[in-house]
Structures are given as structure tokens and as C-alpha cells.
Design a protein around this motif. Structure first.
Motif, PDB file in Angstrom:
ATOM      1  N   GLU A 288       9.859 -46.358  -1.938  1.00 33.07           N
ATOM      2  CA  GLU A 288      10.707 -45.950  -2.959  1.00 33.07           C
ATOM      3  C   GLU A 288       9.969 -45.103  -3.866  1.00 33.07           C
ATOM      4  OE1 GLU A 288      10.200 -49.867  -1.394  1.00 33.07           O
ATOM      5  OE2 GLU A 288       9.121 -50.168  -2.953  1.00 33.07           O
ATOM      6  N   ASP A 289       9.028 -44.723  -3.514  1.00 29.97           N
ATOM      7  CA  ASP A 289       7.602 -44.014  -4.314  1.00 29.97           C
ATOM      8  C   ASP A 289       8.773 -42.230  -3.816  1.00 29.97           C
ATOM      9  OD1 ASP A 289       6.561 -45.900  -5.575  1.00 29.97           O
ATOM     10  OD2 ASP A 289       4.767 -46.170  -4.664  1.00 29.97           O
ATOM     11  N   VAL A 290       9.309 -42.057  -2.702  1.00 28.34           N
ATOM     12  CA  VAL A 290       9.539 -40.708  -2.281  1.00 28.34           C
ATOM     13  C   VAL A 290      10.438 -40.059  -3.678  1.00 28.34           C
ATOM     14  CG1 VAL A 290      10.300 -39.521  -0.535  1.00 28.34           C
ATOM     15  CG2 VAL A 290       9.018 -40.968   0.340  1.00 28.34           C
TER      16      VAL A 290
ATOM     17  N   ASP B 199      -0.141 -34.498  -9.432  1.00 26.18           N
ATOM     18  CA  ASP B 199       0.060 -35.302  -8.813  1.00 26.18           C
ATOM     19  C   ASP B 199      -0.098 -35.099  -7.416  1.00 26.18           C
ATOM     20  OD1 ASP B 199       2.128 -36.888  -7.096  1.00 26.18           O
ATOM     21  OD2 ASP B 199       2.802 -37.446  -8.891  1.00 26.18           O
ATOM     22  N   PRO B 200      -0.557 -36.000  -6.527  1.00 25.88           N
ATOM     23  CA  PRO B 200      -1.582 -35.849  -5.325  1.00 25.88           C
ATOM     24  C   PRO B 200      -0.411 -35.994  -4.451  1.00 25.88           C
ATOM     25  CG  PRO B 200      -2.937 -37.434  -6.130  1.00 25.88           C
ATOM     26  CD  PRO B 200      -1.975 -37.104  -7.474  1.00 25.88           C
ATOM     27  N   GLN B 201       1.610 -36.453  -4.634  1.00 28.86           N
ATOM     28  CA  GLN B 201       2.223 -36.119  -3.819  1.00 28.86           C
ATOM     29  C   GLN B 201       2.786 -34.410  -4.354  1.00 28.86           C
ATOM     30  OE1 GLN B 201       2.694 -38.258  -1.503  1.00 28.86           O
ATOM     31  NE2 GLN B 201       1.301 -40.336  -2.246  1.00 28.86           N
ATOM     32  N   SER B 202       2.485 -33.737  -4.629  1.00 32.81           N
ATOM     33  CA  SER B 202       2.997 -32.903  -4.668  1.00 32.81           C
ATOM     34  C   SER B 202       3.831 -31.921  -4.111  1.00 32.81           C
ATOM     35  CB  SER B 202       2.844 -32.041  -6.458  1.00 32.81           C
ATOM     36  OG  SER B 202       1.726 -31.762  -6.728  1.00 32.81           O
ATOM     37  N   TYR B 203       3.558 -30.383  -3.810  1.00 38.13           N
ATOM     38  CA  TYR B 203       3.260 -29.649  -2.781  1.00 38.13           C
ATOM     39  C   TYR B 203       2.319 -28.677  -4.024  1.00 38.13           C
ATOM     40  CZ  TYR B 203       6.657 -31.729   0.662  1.00 38.13           C
ATOM     41  OH  TYR B 203       7.423 -32.465   1.491  1.00 38.13           O
ATOM     42  N   HIS B 204       2.525 -28.840  -5.203  1.00 37.37           N
ATOM     43  CA  HIS B 204       1.315 -27.921  -5.427  1.00 37.37           C
ATOM     44  C   HIS B 204      -0.253 -28.572  -4.768  1.00 37.37           C
ATOM     45  CE1 HIS B 204       4.525 -26.866  -8.328  1.00 37.37           C
ATOM     46  NE2 HIS B 204       3.226 -25.126  -8.672  1.00 37.37           N
TER      47      HIS B 204
ATOM     48  N   SER C 296      17.190 -39.783   6.105  1.00 39.41           N
ATOM     49  CA  SER C 296      16.702 -39.070   7.276  1.00 39.41           C
ATOM     50  C   SER C 296      15.002 -38.637   6.888  1.00 39.41           C
ATOM     51  CB  SER C 296      17.045 -38.793   8.459  1.00 39.41           C
ATOM     52  OG  SER C 296      16.172 -37.293   8.830  1.00 39.41           O
ATOM     53  N   THR C 297      15.169 -37.711   5.755  1.00 44.83           N
ATOM     54  CA  THR C 297      14.131 -36.850   5.218  1.00 44.83           C
ATOM     55  C   THR C 297      13.066 -37.743   4.073  1.00 44.83           C
ATOM     56  OG1 THR C 297      15.728 -34.717   5.431  1.00 44.83           O
ATOM     57  CG2 THR C 297      13.099 -34.775   4.178  1.00 44.83           C
ATOM     58  N   ILE C 298      13.724 -38.403   3.735  1.00 44.11           N
ATOM     59  CA  ILE C 298      13.443 -39.477   2.558  1.00 44.11           C
ATOM     60  C   ILE C 298      12.189 -40.369   3.595  1.00 44.11           C
ATOM     61  CG2 ILE C 298      12.891 -41.607   1.453  1.00 44.11           C
ATOM     62  CD1 ILE C 298      15.922 -39.910  -0.089  1.00 44.11           C
TER      63      ILE C 298
ATOM     64  N   ASP D  92       9.182 -25.007  -1.313  1.00 47.71           N
ATOM     65  CA  ASP D  92       9.916 -26.274  -2.425  1.00 47.71           C
ATOM     66  C   ASP D  92       9.110 -27.684  -2.436  1.00 47.71           C
ATOM     67  OD1 ASP D  92       8.633 -27.334   0.270  1.00 47.71           O
ATOM     68  OD2 ASP D  92      10.874 -27.615   1.414  1.00 47.71           O
ATOM     69  N   GLU D  93       9.492 -28.035  -3.429  1.00 42.97           N
ATOM     70  CA  GLU D  93       8.639 -28.648  -3.744  1.00 42.97           C
ATOM     71  C   GLU D  93       9.096 -29.843  -4.550  1.00 42.97           C
ATOM     72  OE1 GLU D  93       6.012 -30.346  -5.494  1.00 42.97           O
ATOM     73  OE2 GLU D  93       4.669 -29.426  -6.559  1.00 42.97           O
ATOM     74  N   TYR D  94       8.812 -31.119  -4.952  1.00 43.72           N
ATOM     75  CA  TYR D  94       9.611 -32.697  -5.086  1.00 43.72           C
ATOM     76  C   TYR D  94      10.295 -32.709  -6.397  1.00 43.72           C
ATOM     77  CZ  TYR D  94       7.942 -35.105  -1.176  1.00 43.72           C
ATOM     78  OH  TYR D  94       8.458 -35.051   0.334  1.00 43.72           O
ATOM     79  N   ARG D  95      11.010 -32.560  -7.029  1.00 48.70           N
ATOM     80  CA  ARG D  95      12.166 -32.049  -8.524  1.00 48.70           C
ATOM     81  C   ARG D  95      10.847 -33.661  -9.133  1.00 48.70           C
ATOM     82  NH1 ARG D  95      17.577 -32.850 -11.418  1.00 48.70           N
ATOM     83  NH2 ARG D  95      16.853 -32.252 -13.595  1.00 48.70           N
ATOM     84  N   GLY D  96      10.612 -33.279 -10.282  1.00 53.87           N
ATOM     85  CA  GLY D  96       9.856 -34.649 -10.940  1.00 53.87           C
ATOM     86  C   GLY D  96       8.652 -34.406 -11.224  1.00 53.87           C
ATOM     87  N   LEU D  97       7.794 -34.236  -9.991  1.00 57.59           N
ATOM     88  CA  LEU D  97       5.970 -34.140  -9.854  1.00 57.59           C
ATOM     89  C   LEU D  97       5.273 -32.923 -10.842  1.00 57.59           C
ATOM     90  CD1 LEU D  97       5.592 -35.176  -6.365  1.00 57.59           C
ATOM     91  CD2 LEU D  97       6.560 -36.913  -7.821  1.00 57.59           C
ATOM     92  N   THR D  98       4.592 -33.767 -11.087  1.00 60.15           N
ATOM     93  CA  THR D  98       3.813 -32.355 -11.811  1.00 60.15           C
ATOM     94  C   THR D  98       2.673 -32.191 -10.959  1.00 60.15           C
ATOM     95  OG1 THR D  98       2.229 -34.330 -11.956  1.00 60.15           O
ATOM     96  CG2 THR D  98       3.268 -34.130 -14.410  1.00 60.15           C
ATOM     97  N   HIS D  99       2.409 -30.391 -11.019  1.00 60.05           N
ATOM     98  CA  HIS D  99       0.522 -30.238 -10.129  1.00 60.05           C
ATOM     99  C   HIS D  99       0.147 -30.717 -10.205  1.00 60.05           C
ATOM    100  CE1 HIS D  99       2.817 -26.093 -11.906  1.00 60.05           C
ATOM    101  NE2 HIS D  99       4.022 -27.051 -11.599  1.00 60.05           N
TER     102      HIS D  99
END
Ligand code: PGA
Length: 244
Positions: free
Chosen positions: A173-175, A76-81, A160-162, A67-74
Motif C-alpha cells: 500500500e505504500d508504493v 524521502d528514502p523511497q524517492s529516486y532523488h 504489475s509495476t506496483i 523518473d520519480e514517484y509523484r508525491g515523495l519529497t527529495h
């Protein structure tokens, strides 16, 4: 389901790494389904150590993340990439061209999900799928639902996941509120599944996954129907399960 009871997080990580490295040793060009989150980090660290010792070689391995968060670039330190490179790929000899993560930077959810489904299907699905389990029984970002999901799709994350994931962000709010995730049907195509759990906050989910009814309300419960599924869980995560 084969349940392997282990002492603690470190023991879980080593046993999981043993199973993955055996897969890679026996089949160097295998396909691995990989997961993010806190749970698999120790397993990745152990695999890196064995790679550095020359015990396991990832040169021919291909990987497919859940999976990957929608809206994060590769980048982005919070992205799963980013996470996968940071905790694993940049420390082993894997060919990055053989690593795959849904493209969260594509705002066109339908196109991004269809493309990822094509990639995973054309790879012939994975030999070994590594999974964590959410406190609400989710796998990947397949949240409790009325039906089991099929292919890759865009999901709204549950509160719960957020909340669980907000520990990794500066502010709740950043999640991101949405993610692209492999569907349950795709996960079930894996030839073998290895699901890890550590800590008492996972105990209810582990109990319901292994002993509850098979229901989309606990997405991981579908794994009871997989013919080759290994659960590696520590004593705390197994505290609500019958003793073996
Ligand atoms: P965790 O997440 O490993 O960070 O607990 C597991 C999951 O949500 O799948």
C-alpha cells in the motif's frame, strides 16, 4: 540493436560501467541519462570503485534521471532523488547542481513535467541513456499503452509495476500509484542507449523488446528503431532469445 550476452549480474554491471566510463573519459562534460531500480546498482558500484581508484572523473558530468514517484519529497528514502544520492552521487565527485530528477514533490503534474522537459531539451538531450527494463517491457515508467508517449508526463503505475516495486517498500500500500516519467520520444533522442537486463523474470520482456513487433504495448520495443542501442543482458535474461 547490438546485443551483448554476458554471464551474470556482475558481468553485466562491469560491462555497463565500462561503457559509461569510456563515455566520460572521452567526453568529460557529457550528459548521462540515468536509471533507478535494482538493475543498475552493480554498475553504479563499479563506477564508484573506478572513481576511487582515480580512473574516472565525474566533475564535469551532468545527469538526467528518467523518473520519480509523484508525491515523495527529495529526502524521502523511497524517492529516486534519495536513491541516486545513496547509491551513486554521494560517492563520486559529481556536482549535485548538475544532477536532475523530475520533481515528484511538486503536486502540479503539468508544471513539474513541463519544467523537466525544458531542462532536458535545453541540455540538448543526453549523450548516453542508461535503462533498465520492466517485466512488462516498460522503460522509465512508460507502461504498456495504445500509443508511444512523447515528453515527460504523469503516469498511473500498472498493478504489475506496483507489485514489482513493492519489494522495496514495507507494505504494497505504500508504493505510490503515480510517477512523473520522461516520455518514449525523449528517451529516443539520446545519442546512445544502453539497456541492461538480468534474470529470467526479464526474459519475456527482453525477447519482445529485441525480436517482437515494435508496439507501444511493449514500450522497450521502440529501441529496435534507435540507431545506436546496446543491450547488455545475462544468459538468464536472454534465455528466450535465439542463440547468437
Ligand atoms: P529493476 O526495474 O531494475 O528493479 O528490475 C527495472 C525497471 O522497472 O525499469
Amino acid at each position: 540493436m547490438k546485443i551483448v550476452s554476458v554471464r551474470d549480474y556482475d558481468d553485466m554491471s562491469r560491462k555497463a560501467a565500462n561503457i559509461i566510463s569510456a563515455q566520460v573519459i572521452l567526453e568529460p562534460a557529457c550528459t548521462l541519462g540515468l536509471a533507478t531500480g535494482t538493475t543498475p546498482i552493480g554498475c553504479y558500484k563499479q563506477l564508484i570503485k573506478w572513481y576511487e581508484k582515480g580512473d574516472v572523473d565525474f566533475a564535469e558530468v551532468s545527469t538526467y534521471n528518467l523518473d520519480e514517484y509523484r508525491g515523495l519529497t527529495h529526502s524521502d528514502p523511497q524517492s529516486y532523488h534519495y536513491f541516486m544520492r545513496d547509491v551513486f552521487f554521494d560517492h563520486i565527485n559529481i556536482d549535485l547542481a548538475r544532477t536532475h530528477v523530475p520533481d515528484g514533490s511538486n503536486p502540479d503534474a503539468e508544471a513539474a513535467c513541463a519544467e523537466y522537459d525544458r531542462i532536458v531539451r535545453e541540455a540538448g538531450y543526453v549523450d548516453l541513456q542508461l535503462l533498465g527494463i520492466g517485466r512488462n517491457g516498460h522503460i522509465g515508467f512508460n507502461e504498456p499503452d495504445e500509443v508511444f508517449s512523447k515528453g515527460t508526463h504523469c503516469v498511473d503505475l500498472t498493478p504489475s509495476t506496483i507489485e514489482a516495486n513493492s519489494r522495496l517498500f514495507e507494505r504494497a500500500e505504500d508504493v505510490p500509484r503515480q510517477a512523473y516519467t520522461m516520455g518514449v520520444q525523449t528517451i529516443m533522442q539520446a545519442r546512445r542507449i544502453l539497456i541492461l537486463a538480468s534474470g529470467s523474470d526479464k526474459a519475456q520482456a527482453v525477447h519482445d523488446m529485441c525480436y517482437g513487433p515494435v508496439t507501444p504495448n511493449v514500450p522497450a520495443s521502440i529501441l529496435q528503431l534507435h540507431t545506436n542501442c546496446i543491450v547488455v543482458a545475462d544468459e538468464a535474461a536472454l534465455e528466450l532469445c535465439p542463440k547468437a
